[in-house]
Enzyme design. Structure first.
Site, short mmCIF file in Angstrom:
data_model
loop_
_atom_site.label_atom_id
_atom_site.label_comp_id
_atom_site.label_asym_id
_atom_site.label_seq_id
_atom_site.Cartn_x
_atom_site.Cartn_y
_atom_site.Cartn_z
CB SER A 151 -0.90 0.02 1.24
OG SER A 151 -1.63 1.23 1.31
CE1 TYR A 209 -4.29 -1.91 4.98
CE2 TYR A 209 -3.56 0.34 4.61
CZ TYR A 209 -3.98 -0.87 4.12
OH TYR A 209 -4.08 -1.05 2.75
#
Length: 270
Positions: free
Chosen positions: A144, A157
């Site tokens: 990501s 995250y």
């Protein structure tokens, strides 16, 4: 263009929604034989049919939650009926919670880490022996852009995706001698456009997804900190745009590429 994926067995985890679904469909167009892993059996059945219609050499769905350490064995069992695994796409990931770290629940930290990083470790550990024995293989991890810049209000995250990126690099060093390539993509703000990609487990699902919760409590300051812009004429990416890079890295066309993390961000990080 021949991506040299015809008949090759590819495992796609988190395959029933968003990026994973788009990758599965892209690999199907290239004639791969697909092992599709997810938790939503209904979405899995639809995906199998869609992949077969796009000329996948084969397609089977494995209902499994990769949080369960026993799940990779189920995937390998399914592969025995199809053929040796040539490609692994570690796409499972998501958000257990969102918010400022100071307000976070320590009881949820490990859930975020395990969902985004532990699943990658378990699935990769399961397929590597076979790839090493055959002296060939391609692994594509889905990281990501959060790992590169730190997504505001997604602290754990972001850290877990950073671990995925680091693991990609070090694993490429370890397994290159066995003819195995390992790369990652780092998606930015990818919003599903097809309702069929919103499985029950999707974080974008309006009823069950984490992103549908708590939006009313986000302040204007929070929104301003989150604000970024792209330079490609639209603010968000589509799952298909992520799939294009993942399919390329999985293919023989990327035979001289390993240990890389590719942001697919529309220039948002510039």
């Amino acid at each position: 263009m021949d991506f040299q994926l015809q008949g090759k067995v590819a495992v796609v985890t988190g395959a029933t929604a968003n990026i994973g679904r788009a990758i599965a469909l892209d690999l199907a167009v290239e004639g791969a034989a697909l092992i599709l892993v997810g938790r939503d059996a209904q979405a899995g059945a639809r995906l199998v049919e869609d992949c077969r219609q796009r000329r996948a050499a084969d397609a089977v769905f494995v209902a499994a939650d990769l949080i369960d350490p026993a799940s990779p064995a189920k995937v390998l069992e399914a592969a025995e009926a199809i053929g040796p695994i040539a490609v692994l796409v570690n796409n499972v990931g998501g958000n257990v919670d969102q918010g400022l770290f100071v307000d976070s629940d320590p009881g949820k930290w490990m859930a975020d880490i395990d969902l985004n990083f532990g699943t990658v470790l378990r699935m990769t550990h399961a397929v590597l022996p076979g790839m090493i024995a055959r002296k060939t293989g391609a692994i594509v991890n889905v990281g990501s852009t959060a790992a590169l810049v730190g997504d505001y209000m997604l602290p754990v995250y972001s850290a877990a995706k950073g671990a995925v990126h680091s693991f990609t690099v070090v694993l490429a060093k370890e397994v290159g001698q066995h003819g195995i390539r390992v790369n990652a993509i780092a998606p930015y703000a990818t919003i599903p456009t097809d309702p069929a990609s919103l499985s029950a487990g999707s974080r974008f699902n309006p009823e069950t997804g984490v992103f549908s919760k708590g939006q009313a409590s986000v302040s204007e300051e929070d929104r301003a900190i989150r604000q970024r812009r792209t330079f490609v004429g639209k603010p968000f990416a589509s799952p298909e745009e992520m799939a294009a890079m993942a399919t390329f890295l999985a293919s023989g066309r990327a035979s001289f590429i390993t240990g890389q993390v590719y942001p697919v961000d529309g220039g948002a990080l510039l």
